[in-house]
Design a protein around this motif. Sequence first.
Motif, PDB file in Angstrom:
ATOM      1  N   HIS A 264      43.448  39.359  41.011  1.00 47.70           N
ATOM      2  CA  HIS A 264      42.899  40.313  42.093  1.00 47.70           C
ATOM      3  C   HIS A 264      41.825  39.625  42.983  1.00 47.70           C
ATOM      4  CE1 HIS A 264      42.032  44.788  43.052  1.00 47.70           C
ATOM      5  NE2 HIS A 264      42.097  44.028  44.253  1.00 47.70           N
TER       6      HIS A 264
ATOM      7  N   ARG B  18      36.552  41.826  57.383  1.00 49.54           N
ATOM      8  CA  ARG B  18      37.787  41.743  58.079  1.00 49.54           C
ATOM      9  C   ARG B  18      37.907  41.086  59.519  1.00 49.54           C
ATOM     10  NH1 ARG B  18      38.961  47.912  59.865  1.00 49.54           N
ATOM     11  NH2 ARG B  18      36.760  48.599  59.991  1.00 49.54           N
TER      12      ARG B  18
ATOM     13  N   LEU C  48      46.696  35.676  49.666  1.00 50.56           N
ATOM     14  CA  LEU C  48      47.845  36.530  49.320  1.00 50.56           C
ATOM     15  C   LEU C  48      48.903  35.566  49.379  1.00 50.56           C
ATOM     16  CD1 LEU C  48      49.452  39.342  49.230  1.00 50.56           C
ATOM     17  CD2 LEU C  48      49.763  39.021  51.750  1.00 50.56           C
TER      18      LEU C  48
ATOM     19  N   ASN D 205      49.405  33.960  46.101  1.00 51.95           N
ATOM     20  CA  ASN D 205      49.963  35.056  44.983  1.00 51.95           C
ATOM     21  C   ASN D 205      48.811  35.743  44.554  1.00 51.95           C
ATOM     22  OD1 ASN D 205      52.685  34.261  45.463  1.00 51.95           O
ATOM     23  ND2 ASN D 205      52.557  32.753  44.117  1.00 51.95           N
ATOM     24  N   ALA D 206      47.769  35.867  45.110  1.00 50.35           N
ATOM     25  CA  ALA D 206      46.641  37.058  44.643  1.00 50.35           C
ATOM     26  C   ALA D 206      47.136  38.117  45.013  1.00 50.35           C
ATOM     27  CB  ALA D 206      45.248  36.413  45.224  1.00 50.35           C
ATOM     28  N   THR D 207      46.781  39.107  44.529  1.00 49.67           N
ATOM     29  CA  THR D 207      46.674  40.554  44.775  1.00 49.67           C
ATOM     30  C   THR D 207      45.357  40.853  45.707  1.00 49.67           C
ATOM     31  OG1 THR D 207      47.956  41.340  42.898  1.00 49.67           O
ATOM     32  CG2 THR D 207      46.484  43.053  44.118  1.00 49.67           C
ATOM     33  N   VAL D 208      45.543  41.114  46.840  1.00 51.69           N
ATOM     34  CA  VAL D 208      44.565  40.982  47.561  1.00 51.69           C
ATOM     35  C   VAL D 208      44.107  42.627  48.225  1.00 51.69           C
ATOM     36  CG1 VAL D 208      43.364  40.082  49.685  1.00 51.69           C
ATOM     37  CG2 VAL D 208      45.207  38.672  48.559  1.00 51.69           C
ATOM     38  N   THR D 209      42.789  42.651  48.215  1.00 49.62           N
ATOM     39  CA  THR D 209      42.334  43.964  48.505  1.00 49.62           C
ATOM     40  C   THR D 209      41.127  43.568  49.532  1.00 49.62           C
ATOM     41  OG1 THR D 209      42.417  45.279  46.638  1.00 49.62           O
ATOM     42  CG2 THR D 209      40.974  46.149  48.266  1.00 49.62           C
ATOM     43  N   THR D 210      41.204  44.064  51.005  1.00 54.28           N
ATOM     44  CA  THR D 210      40.421  43.922  52.078  1.00 54.28           C
ATOM     45  C   THR D 210      39.787  45.080  52.313  1.00 54.28           C
ATOM     46  OG1 THR D 210      42.385  42.409  53.055  1.00 54.28           O
ATOM     47  CG2 THR D 210      40.264  43.017  54.473  1.00 54.28           C
ATOM     48  N   CYS D 211      38.246  44.867  52.166  1.00 53.50           N
ATOM     49  CA  CYS D 211      37.391  45.870  52.153  1.00 53.50           C
ATOM     50  C   CYS D 211      36.662  45.816  53.503  1.00 53.50           C
ATOM     51  CB  CYS D 211      36.251  45.805  51.063  1.00 53.50           C
ATOM     52  SG  CYS D 211      37.369  46.179  49.468  1.00 53.50           S
ATOM     53  N   HIS D 212      35.624  46.609  53.851  1.00 54.85           N
ATOM     54  CA  HIS D 212      35.123  46.742  55.051  1.00 54.85           C
ATOM     55  C   HIS D 212      34.009  47.799  55.344  1.00 54.85           C
ATOM     56  CE1 HIS D 212      37.834  49.821  56.142  1.00 54.85           C
ATOM     57  NE2 HIS D 212      38.733  48.697  56.000  1.00 54.85           N
TER      58      HIS D 212
ATOM     59  N   LYS E 182      40.073  38.541  57.592  1.00 58.62           N
ATOM     60  CA  LYS E 182      41.764  38.487  57.773  1.00 58.62           C
ATOM     61  C   LYS E 182      42.402  37.203  57.348  1.00 58.62           C
ATOM     62  CE  LYS E 182      41.789  42.564  60.983  1.00 58.62           C
ATOM     63  NZ  LYS E 182      42.103  43.163  62.262  1.00 58.62           N
TER      64      LYS E 182
ATOM     65  N   THR F 265      35.051  51.221  53.801  1.00 58.97           N
ATOM     66  CA  THR F 265      35.473  51.409  52.565  1.00 58.97           C
ATOM     67  C   THR F 265      34.359  52.009  51.672  1.00 58.97           C
ATOM     68  OG1 THR F 265      36.278  48.916  52.549  1.00 58.97           O
ATOM     69  CG2 THR F 265      35.799  50.132  50.344  1.00 58.97           C
TER      70      THR F 265
ATOM     71  N   GLN G 284      36.576  45.210  40.197  1.00 64.43           N
ATOM     72  CA  GLN G 284      37.903  44.977  39.532  1.00 64.43           C
ATOM     73  C   GLN G 284      38.365  43.406  39.983  1.00 64.43           C
ATOM     74  OE1 GLN G 284      41.067  47.592  41.023  1.00 64.43           O
ATOM     75  NE2 GLN G 284      39.356  49.436  41.437  1.00 64.43           N
TER      76      GLN G 284
ATOM     77  N   ILE H 145      35.239  48.792  43.672  1.00 64.67           N
ATOM     78  CA  ILE H 145      36.709  47.747  44.086  1.00 64.67           C
ATOM     79  C   ILE H 145      36.176  46.509  43.682  1.00 64.67           C
ATOM     80  CG2 ILE H 145      37.930  46.935  45.989  1.00 64.67           C
ATOM     81  CD1 ILE H 145      38.121  49.765  47.236  1.00 64.67           C
TER      82      ILE H 145
END
Lengths: 283, 283
Positions: free
Chosen positions: A160, A166, A179, A182-189, A172, A192, A201, A198
């Motif tokens: 993760h 962003r 991604l 193959n990472a699970t990607v959360t983009t925060c800003h 971005k 958020t 994690q 977040i």
Amino acid sequence: MEKVILDGKLVAKKITDTLKERVTSLKSKGITPCLATILVGDDPSSETYVKMKGNACERIGIQSLRIHLPKETETKKLLETIEKLNLDPSIHGILLQHPVPSHIDERKAFEAIDIKKDVDGVTSTGYGQTAFGFGTYPSCTPAAIMEIIKHYNIHIDGKHAVVIGRSPILGKPVSALLLNENATVTTCHSHTTNLPEIVKQADIVVAAVGKPNFIQGDWVKKGAVILDAGYNKGNIGDVDYEACYENASAITPVPGGVGPVTISMLLKHTVDAAEKSMNIPSL
Amino acid sequence: MEKVILDGKLVAKKITDTLKERVTSLKSKGITPCLATILVGDDPSSETYVKMKGNACERIGIQSLRIHLPKETETKKLLETIEKLNLDPSIHGILLQHPVPSHIDERKAFEAIDIKKDVDGVTSTGYGQTAFGFGTYPSCTPAAIMEIIKHYNIHIDGKHAVVIGRSPILGKPVSALLLNENATVTTCHSHTTNLPEIVKQADIVVAAVGKPNFIQGDWVKKGAVILDAGYNKGNIGDVDYEACYENASAITPVPGGVGPVTISMLLKHTVDAAEKSMNIPSL
């Protein structure tokens, strides 16, 4: 737990050493790789950055064409300058130093750069191609982050990754590159709402927010890898280094982390572009 | 808690009603909007989709040029077909039905579509522009999801959106559009290790994975908004509807949710393109 300081200078040196050989080889074939840098106005930080990039080019034998336009330059004039460089076969890469004065349509100027010379990875087409997995020159800081991860054999697949920021040249594209690995990607800003929760994690944290010491130590999960792309006044990163060091399994310092590798990616892209230019039938 | 079934047919009707007027106005100026659809081979589902899209065009007065190529068509021939349509001023939009037979370089074919006619939003340039906030024709299913959200006044800003899927025409662009509306966005996929745990955090869930009834009821947070972009054999979505309905505050059914709006977005983009074509000095 083993703790790794991710040494950007080391990674950068490895890259530039290879580049020197490639430049020598190009020169023996009559091609001198050339990066055109465009600086508009007289912002002292921008002047420093452009100078650093130009000097880095020259240290490994890349020619640097430094264009300095006055701060009152209009968008039209800037576009003409870019168009001239697009058409000049002796120029392999074009870098427009960000930010330009506010009266200029910066996005329009970025978009005017020929995709084949967009070695700084600023065009939307370049970004789209990167996100779709066939980009030629991803934006340099994201590319640098991926190089560091690769150099230190940091596992991305299934991890993760949390990216804070962003922007079109940082948050971005680094989200897209992670991604694609193959990472699970959360983009925060800035909107958020529960950022610490977040970040907590994340197996991989990328700080790309532009606020000094913003990422706090207690936001970071034990064992997380922290990549600090921030570079604020006074050589301060986006990550509170001392505090985050405790929990991290690996962390980039500022300075000496992402920064040096970013410049080496710009050089690499310029050499790539020079090599590609030899194979283009139209030249 | 109020529970809302997000009625895609209603949203689609609202959009197409407006389009009918715009088509009439265009025709009075001598322009008939025209969508060219290209089908390669004889996959029955693809044939049905293309037929549905063509019929939907005609119902609101958009002309539909249906090109059907044999399954042994080579990439080169497909590229030539696209190029001809690119150059034909009477064609305003081009849709290449996905998937094409496996011997064809589908990405190359998508990329060949002129950005001005890429009404289905498949090119990397279109994606990049969308992600940077100035895209003209985002991919139709992501655009449909955003229309549904807008129609039902669902709050996005600051919410956590979790997208399951990362395809170039669905997961990636819907992640980008949600991010541009200030959601915190997590993009998940087949390598995501703790999917239920991540979905559980979502205020907005977008299912774009292509697996029937994949999203389970107990993955969903109480009050979440669920958008099901899945469309599997037997009219089954990616979301286990009955189970997820319980916790959701709003949910799209399948069929009758995202699907109808997707088609109306294709029509809208085609009409947009026809209107724009009138302002292009070169025509």
